[in-house]
Design a protein around this motif. Structure first.
Motif, short mmCIF file in Angstrom:
data_model
loop_
_atom_site.label_atom_id
_atom_site.label_comp_id
_atom_site.label_asym_id
_atom_site.label_seq_id
_atom_site.Cartn_x
_atom_site.Cartn_y
_atom_site.Cartn_z
N ALA A 62 1.24 0.93 -17.48
CA ALA A 62 1.58 1.07 -18.90
C ALA A 62 0.34 1.38 -19.75
O ALA A 62 0.44 2.10 -20.75
CB ALA A 62 2.26 -0.20 -19.41
N LEU A 63 -0.82 0.88 -19.33
CA LEU A 63 -2.07 1.15 -20.04
C LEU A 63 -2.67 2.51 -19.68
O LEU A 63 -3.66 2.93 -20.26
CB LEU A 63 -3.10 0.05 -19.73
CG LEU A 63 -2.82 -1.33 -20.32
CD1 LEU A 63 -3.77 -2.36 -19.72
CD2 LEU A 63 -2.93 -1.28 -21.84
N GLY A 64 -2.06 3.17 -18.69
CA GLY A 64 -2.56 4.48 -18.27
C GLY A 64 -3.74 4.42 -17.33
O GLY A 64 -4.41 5.42 -17.11
N LEU A 65 -4.03 3.24 -16.77
CA LEU A 65 -5.17 3.09 -15.87
C LEU A 65 -4.83 3.35 -14.41
O LEU A 65 -5.71 3.64 -13.60
CB LEU A 65 -5.77 1.68 -16.01
CG LEU A 65 -6.30 1.33 -17.40
CD1 LEU A 65 -6.70 -0.13 -17.47
CD2 LEU A 65 -7.46 2.24 -17.76
N VAL A 66 -3.55 3.22 -14.08
CA VAL A 66 -3.08 3.42 -12.70
C VAL A 66 -1.88 4.37 -12.75
O VAL A 66 -1.09 4.31 -13.69
CB VAL A 66 -2.68 2.07 -12.06
CG1 VAL A 66 -1.97 2.24 -10.74
CG2 VAL A 66 -3.92 1.19 -11.88
N VAL A 67 -1.77 5.24 -11.74
CA VAL A 67 -0.65 6.18 -11.69
C VAL A 67 0.03 6.13 -10.33
O VAL A 67 -0.60 5.85 -9.31
CB VAL A 67 -1.09 7.63 -12.00
CG1 VAL A 67 -1.58 7.76 -13.42
CG2 VAL A 67 -2.14 8.11 -11.03
N ASP A 68 1.32 6.41 -10.36
CA ASP A 68 2.13 6.55 -9.14
C ASP A 68 1.80 7.90 -8.54
O ASP A 68 1.82 8.91 -9.24
CB ASP A 68 3.60 6.47 -9.54
CG ASP A 68 4.56 6.56 -8.38
OD1 ASP A 68 4.14 6.92 -7.26
OD2 ASP A 68 5.75 6.28 -8.60
N CYS A 69 1.47 7.93 -7.27
CA CYS A 69 1.12 9.23 -6.68
C CYS A 69 1.99 9.56 -5.47
O CYS A 69 1.59 10.35 -4.61
CB CYS A 69 -0.36 9.31 -6.36
SG CYS A 69 -0.94 8.14 -5.17
N GLY A 70 3.17 8.98 -5.42
CA GLY A 70 4.09 9.37 -4.37
C GLY A 70 4.82 8.21 -3.73
O GLY A 70 4.68 7.07 -4.14
N VAL A 71 5.60 8.56 -2.71
CA VAL A 71 6.41 7.59 -1.98
C VAL A 71 6.12 7.75 -0.50
O VAL A 71 6.01 8.87 0.00
CB VAL A 71 7.92 7.80 -2.27
CG1 VAL A 71 8.79 6.88 -1.44
CG2 VAL A 71 8.21 7.63 -3.75
#
Length: 97
Positions: A62-71
């Motif tokens: 939510a803070l934009g520090l971590v992103v989902d990069c797949g499954v």
């Protein structure tokens, strides 16, 4: 009269850029991993129960520090998301997926 240390503590609580100790632990584990990691892997790295990790990771997203990069498939054959630090931080190469 309010002490300087009290004012600084109040500012830190209200600074949206400040993160908690647990958030910092989770962020460090993700940053130090050599590849994107699942919540279960983060849990093992920081030696905390998964329910402590998923909430903190969600806050970091939510803070934009971590992103989902797949499954990926986990050891039980279930689809799980993998996470990485957003952008480039010192000590980590930028990933291009």
């Amino acid at each position: 009269m309010i002490k300087d240390t009290s004012m600084q503590a109040w500012r830190n609580l209200n600074d949206s850029r400040a993160i908690s100790v647990r958030q910092a632990q989770v962020l460090a584990a993700i940053r130090n991993a050599k590849f994107p990691v699942t919540d279960a892997e983060i849990s093992k790295l920081v030696e905390l129960p998964i329910n402590c990790v998923t909430g903190r990771r969600g806050e970091l997203v939510a803070l934009g520090l971590v992103v989902d990069c797949g499954v990926v498939k986990n050891e039980f054959g279930r689809s799980v998301h993998v996470w990485r630090v957003a952008g480039r931080l010192p000590g980590q190469m930028e990933l291009s997926l």
